[in-house]
Design a protein around this motif. Sequence first.
Motif, PDB file in Angstrom:
ATOM      1  N   LYS A 413       0.889  -1.164   0.000  1.00 21.00           N
ATOM      2  CA  LYS A 413       0.000   0.000   0.000  1.00 21.00           C
ATOM      3  C   LYS A 413       0.928   1.214   0.000  1.00 21.00           C
ATOM      4  O   LYS A 413       1.724   1.396   0.922  1.00 21.00           O
ATOM      5  CB  LYS A 413      -0.857  -0.022   1.257  1.00 21.00           C
ATOM      6  N   ALA A 414       0.872   2.003  -1.056  1.00 26.83           N
ATOM      7  CA  ALA A 414       1.780   3.151  -1.197  1.00 26.83           C
ATOM      8  C   ALA A 414       1.031   4.442  -0.922  1.00 26.83           C
ATOM      9  O   ALA A 414      -0.106   4.632  -1.380  1.00 26.83           O
ATOM     10  CB  ALA A 414       2.343   3.178  -2.608  1.00 26.83           C
ATOM     11  N   THR A 415       1.662   5.341  -0.161  1.00 26.92           N
ATOM     12  CA  THR A 415       1.100   6.663   0.093  1.00 26.92           C
ATOM     13  C   THR A 415       2.023   7.675  -0.582  1.00 26.92           C
ATOM     14  O   THR A 415       3.224   7.703  -0.310  1.00 26.92           O
ATOM     15  CB  THR A 415       1.049   6.951   1.609  1.00 26.92           C
ATOM     16  N   ILE A 416       1.460   8.469  -1.473  1.00 24.55           N
ATOM     17  CA  ILE A 416       2.268   9.441  -2.227  1.00 24.55           C
ATOM     18  C   ILE A 416       1.732  10.844  -1.959  1.00 24.55           C
ATOM     19  O   ILE A 416       0.524  11.083  -2.063  1.00 24.55           O
ATOM     20  CB  ILE A 416       2.215   9.138  -3.749  1.00 24.55           C
ATOM     21  N   TYR A 417       2.638  11.765  -1.593  1.00 29.01           N
ATOM     22  CA  TYR A 417       2.292  13.181  -1.448  1.00 29.01           C
ATOM     23  C   TYR A 417       2.889  13.919  -2.626  1.00 29.01           C
ATOM     24  O   TYR A 417       4.067  13.731  -2.932  1.00 29.01           O
ATOM     25  CB  TYR A 417       2.900  13.758  -0.157  1.00 29.01           C
ATOM     26  N   THR A 418       2.090  14.762  -3.281  1.00 30.21           N
ATOM     27  CA  THR A 418       2.628  15.469  -4.440  1.00 30.21           C
ATOM     28  C   THR A 418       1.943  16.825  -4.619  1.00 30.21           C
ATOM     29  O   THR A 418       0.747  16.958  -4.333  1.00 30.21           O
ATOM     30  CB  THR A 418       2.437  14.622  -5.726  1.00 30.21           C
ATOM     31  N   PRO A 419       2.694  17.829  -5.095  1.00 24.37           N
ATOM     32  CA  PRO A 419       2.023  19.081  -5.488  1.00 24.37           C
ATOM     33  C   PRO A 419       1.025  18.772  -6.604  1.00 24.37           C
ATOM     34  O   PRO A 419       1.257  17.877  -7.427  1.00 24.37           O
ATOM     35  CB  PRO A 419       3.178  19.956  -5.997  1.00 24.37           C
ATOM     36  N   ASP A 420      -0.047  19.524  -6.637  1.00 23.24           N
ATOM     37  CA  ASP A 420      -1.173  19.248  -7.529  1.00 23.24           C
ATOM     38  C   ASP A 420      -0.781  19.145  -9.004  1.00 23.24           C
ATOM     39  O   ASP A 420      -1.318  18.326  -9.746  1.00 23.24           O
ATOM     40  CB  ASP A 420      -2.220  20.354  -7.333  1.00 23.24           C
ATOM     41  N   GLU A 421       0.202  19.968  -9.438  1.00 21.16           N
ATOM     42  CA  GLU A 421       0.520  20.015 -10.879  1.00 21.16           C
ATOM     43  C   GLU A 421       1.099  18.703 -11.418  1.00 21.16           C
ATOM     44  O   GLU A 421       1.085  18.457 -12.619  1.00 21.16           O
ATOM     45  CB  GLU A 421       1.483  21.182 -11.184  1.00 21.16           C
ATOM     46  N   VAL A 443      -4.681  18.275   0.886  1.00 25.26           N
ATOM     47  CA  VAL A 443      -4.325  19.010   2.101  1.00 25.26           C
ATOM     48  C   VAL A 443      -3.583  20.244   1.623  1.00 25.26           C
ATOM     49  O   VAL A 443      -2.479  20.140   1.088  1.00 25.26           O
ATOM     50  CB  VAL A 443      -3.409  18.165   3.025  1.00 25.26           C
ATOM     51  N   GLY A 444      -4.205  21.406   1.771  1.00 27.35           N
ATOM     52  CA  GLY A 444      -3.588  22.626   1.216  1.00 27.35           C
ATOM     53  C   GLY A 444      -3.533  22.488  -0.291  1.00 27.35           C
ATOM     54  O   GLY A 444      -4.493  22.103  -0.942  1.00 27.35           O
ATOM     55  N   GLY A 445      -2.369  22.771  -0.884  1.00 32.16           N
ATOM     56  CA  GLY A 445      -2.233  22.664  -2.346  1.00 32.16           C
ATOM     57  C   GLY A 445      -1.632  21.344  -2.770  1.00 32.16           C
ATOM     58  O   GLY A 445      -1.135  21.212  -3.892  1.00 32.16           O
ATOM     59  N   ARG A 446      -1.644  20.359  -1.852  1.00 35.03           N
ATOM     60  CA  ARG A 446      -0.992  19.094  -2.186  1.00 35.03           C
ATOM     61  C   ARG A 446      -1.970  17.928  -2.110  1.00 35.03           C
ATOM     62  O   ARG A 446      -2.889  17.927  -1.314  1.00 35.03           O
ATOM     63  CB  ARG A 446       0.176  18.825  -1.232  1.00 35.03           C
ATOM     64  N   ALA A 447      -1.721  16.953  -2.980  1.00 32.39           N
ATOM     65  CA  ALA A 447      -2.597  15.778  -3.032  1.00 32.39           C
ATOM     66  C   ALA A 447      -1.942  14.620  -2.288  1.00 32.39           C
ATOM     67  O   ALA A 447      -0.727  14.453  -2.344  1.00 32.39           O
ATOM     68  CB  ALA A 447      -2.828  15.388  -4.483  1.00 32.39           C
ATOM     69  N   GLN A 448      -2.788  13.858  -1.598  1.00 35.25           N
ATOM     70  CA  GLN A 448      -2.313  12.614  -0.967  1.00 35.25           C
ATOM     71  C   GLN A 448      -3.021  11.474  -1.670  1.00 35.25           C
ATOM     72  O   GLN A 448      -4.239  11.371  -1.624  1.00 35.25           O
ATOM     73  CB  GLN A 448      -2.637  12.604   0.526  1.00 35.25           C
ATOM     74  N   VAL A 449      -2.247  10.625  -2.362  1.00 33.78           N
ATOM     75  CA  VAL A 449      -2.824   9.514  -3.124  1.00 33.78           C
ATOM     76  C   VAL A 449      -2.438   8.214  -2.450  1.00 33.78           C
ATOM     77  O   VAL A 449      -1.281   8.030  -2.064  1.00 33.78           O
ATOM     78  CB  VAL A 449      -2.258   9.468  -4.567  1.00 33.78           C
ATOM     79  N   THR A 450      -3.411   7.321  -2.307  1.00 36.33           N
ATOM     80  CA  THR A 450      -3.114   5.984  -1.771  1.00 36.33           C
ATOM     81  C   THR A 450      -3.383   4.966  -2.865  1.00 36.33           C
ATOM     82  O   THR A 450      -4.459   4.951  -3.458  1.00 36.33           O
ATOM     83  CB  THR A 450      -4.006   5.679  -0.549  1.00 36.33           C
ATOM     84  N   TYR A 451      -2.365   4.171  -3.166  1.00 38.25           N
ATOM     85  CA  TYR A 451      -2.455   3.152  -4.214  1.00 38.25           C
ATOM     86  C   TYR A 451      -2.056   1.801  -3.678  1.00 38.25           C
ATOM     87  O   TYR A 451      -1.205   1.716  -2.782  1.00 38.25           O
ATOM     88  CB  TYR A 451      -1.500   3.494  -5.370  1.00 38.25           C
ATOM     89  N   GLU A 452      -2.663   0.749  -4.212  1.00 37.52           N
ATOM     90  CA  GLU A 452      -2.163  -0.600  -3.962  1.00 37.52           C
ATOM     91  C   GLU A 452      -1.412  -1.031  -5.214  1.00 37.52           C
ATOM     92  O   GLU A 452      -1.937  -0.908  -6.324  1.00 37.52           O
ATOM     93  CB  GLU A 452      -3.328  -1.553  -3.668  1.00 37.52           C
ATOM     94  N   LEU A 453      -0.170  -1.472  -5.013  1.00 41.52           N
ATOM     95  CA  LEU A 453       0.697  -1.794  -6.154  1.00 41.52           C
ATOM     96  C   LEU A 453       1.399  -3.130  -5.935  1.00 41.52           C
ATOM     97  O   LEU A 453       1.726  -3.479  -4.793  1.00 41.52           O
ATOM     98  CB  LEU A 453       1.794  -0.722  -6.300  1.00 41.52           C
ATOM     99  N   PRO A 454       1.694  -3.871  -7.042  1.00 44.89           N
ATOM    100  CA  PRO A 454       2.505  -5.082  -6.882  1.00 44.89           C
ATOM    101  C   PRO A 454       3.955  -4.657  -6.595  1.00 44.89           C
ATOM    102  O   PRO A 454       4.490  -3.785  -7.278  1.00 44.89           O
ATOM    103  CB  PRO A 454       2.406  -5.778  -8.244  1.00 44.89           C
ATOM    104  N   LEU A 455       4.577  -5.275  -5.598  1.00 46.31           N
ATOM    105  CA  LEU A 455       5.950  -4.902  -5.228  1.00 46.31           C
ATOM    106  C   LEU A 455       6.920  -5.120  -6.390  1.00 46.31           C
ATOM    107  O   LEU A 455       7.876  -4.382  -6.571  1.00 46.31           O
ATOM    108  CB  LEU A 455       6.385  -5.723  -4.000  1.00 46.31           C
ATOM    109  N   ASN A 456       6.629  -6.119  -7.213  1.00 50.72           N
ATOM    110  CA  ASN A 456       7.454  -6.424  -8.384  1.00 50.72           C
ATOM    111  C   ASN A 456       7.602  -5.199  -9.295  1.00 50.72           C
ATOM    112  O   ASN A 456       8.652  -4.971  -9.899  1.00 50.72           O
ATOM    113  CB  ASN A 456       6.776  -7.581  -9.147  1.00 50.72           C
ATOM    114  N   GLU A 457       6.528  -4.408  -9.415  1.00 53.60           N
ATOM    115  CA  GLU A 457       6.551  -3.234 -10.299  1.00 53.60           C
ATOM    116  C   GLU A 457       7.272  -2.057  -9.638  1.00 53.60           C
ATOM    117  O   GLU A 457       7.705  -1.134 -10.306  1.00 53.60           O
ATOM    118  CB  GLU A 457       5.116  -2.805 -10.636  1.00 53.60           C
ATOM    119  N   VAL A 458       7.363  -2.092  -8.313  1.00 53.76           N
ATOM    120  CA  VAL A 458       7.968  -0.971  -7.589  1.00 53.76           C
ATOM    121  C   VAL A 458       9.480  -1.124  -7.496  1.00 53.76           C
ATOM    122  O   VAL A 458      10.218  -0.158  -7.566  1.00 53.76           O
ATOM    123  CB  VAL A 458       7.350  -0.849  -6.172  1.00 53.76           C
TER     124      VAL A 458
END
Length: 605
Positions: A413-421, A443-458
Amino acid sequence: MTDLAHIRNFSIIAHIDHGKSTLADRLIQFTGGLTEREMSAQVLDNMDIEKERGITIKAQTVRLNYTAKNGETYELNLMDTPGHVDFAYEVSRSLAACEGALLVVDAAQGVEAQTLANVYQSIEHDHEIVPVINKIDLPAAEPEKVKAEIEDIIGIDASDAVLASAKSGIGIEEILEQIVAKIPGPTGDRDAPLKAMLVDSWYDPYLGVVILVRVIDGVIKKGLNVKFMQGGTDHLIDRVGCFSPKRTELAELGPGEIGFITAQIKEVEQAKVGDTITTVKGGATQALPGYKEVQPVVFCGLFPVDANDFEKLRESIGKLRLNDASFSFEMESSAALGFGFRCGFLGLLHLEIIQERLSREYDLDLITTAPSVVYRIDLRASRTDDAAEIYLHNPADYPDPSRIETIEEPWIKATIYTPDEYLGSILKLCQDRRGIQRDLTYVGGRAQVTYELPLNEVVFDFYDRLKSISRGYASFDYEQIGLREGDLVKMSILVNNEPVDALSMIVHRGVAEERGRGMCERLKDLIPRHLFKIPIQAAIGGKVIARETISAMRKDVTAKCYGGDITRKKKLLEKQKKGKARMREYGNVSIPQEAFIAALRMGEE
């Protein structure tokens, strides 16, 4: 002997590059741990590789004496922890030995993924958390916005967060005062049977194994006969001390204190992290809960470029394992690369660090095979064998596909924080890697995305791609969520119809063709031309899914024919054609070592 009320044990937790080690430097300097002349940048990072990359790899401990404004002197035990996701295990061990934590957040970057992961670990340990907003002297600093972020995302009160700049030395005294005022002192009984937790151990060429301990109850001193409850071994303590940050010998360590002991132990294996140390006579009967066993996540083969260096590699890996017990290794052999070791790591950065340390500290040239994760395979019963369940670390050991009932791969389960652009590019990257989106919040001008990913791809190059498409602004943290069934196949690379086991990998059927084509194209550019045509193929079982051909170098056999009949030239060319066919049948293709290294580079075309 220090009164328990005057001891403070705390960690510094933060995202990578938010200024933990610089803050530790200032705290050491302010409390007089080192003189101005003895100071150096990132004084607790004692490996060259840590200083060069500006990252902390090993958690370090230092004892400081601070006289507070109330006139009383306190003993502060500080643990500087790594910020990178691969070293989260180091963080969890340090937090278990403390009562509080300094939460350092960059005033320009705000709360990031690893900040969140570490602070939640700290909250689980019931720690008192002191927020510190660092780098307030930067032009892009927004301390008020960061305070609001800490309250919104983490949910802790940041109204009295210390505004500091570790580089400029602003707010250091306020941080020390907050540590003394907010973080509780440890509890413990001096007269109870000895109970000490083994926090860390490493190998020192002069002292043998050095053990970092946190004393819970009782007293530990030189000459004491102690027992490791989990390891079941007895040892006589010959040295007790602390790091301040120079190694300082002490008469004893009392309850609540953190320090080191040595006991003429020759192997780190005997000093298992999380073990409970007690006295041989009249010791404790119940062990402390300890830590969960660390599990390697990424596996790859390490082979010496020069086959004669195998013994040197065996010795070097053994020595390095003494300082880093979190990676595992076992011997393996490959038809293409000879003898080497299959090693397990906590992540890709961990793999890179170990590889770099082997080449720097032990002067070894290494080839690393493609990293892979552990797959669980259920095999059907056959005429000769019963049904079985196997765990596959190495793609070369992939069983006969006709016997495979199901194959499962680890997911995260990956949690990614990123500026909106950069959000669009990041969502596309996760979709391309077979990700399943679970959450998207702002949160503010930033997005928090939660993804489920295969570890093999990461494990291939996900982190590098994420950083490049977000210009370094996105942050990423992950946790394992178990195994799931997938349509996975073994892709073999054949050079001149011979499989090269070091290049085989397990991939999802949907991306196999694209990966195979990329690998064949890369090898076509890397393998030098021979006197015969060389086919390079990617195959799944007996089916070829991609092919490239390296054309032959042509010797001009007709150069000596001046004039005369055309049949003379045809005869010579026919003879050459037969020779080339025979050569192709019996000739060996030499794949240079650089080609292996470049072909296994985890990058996209």
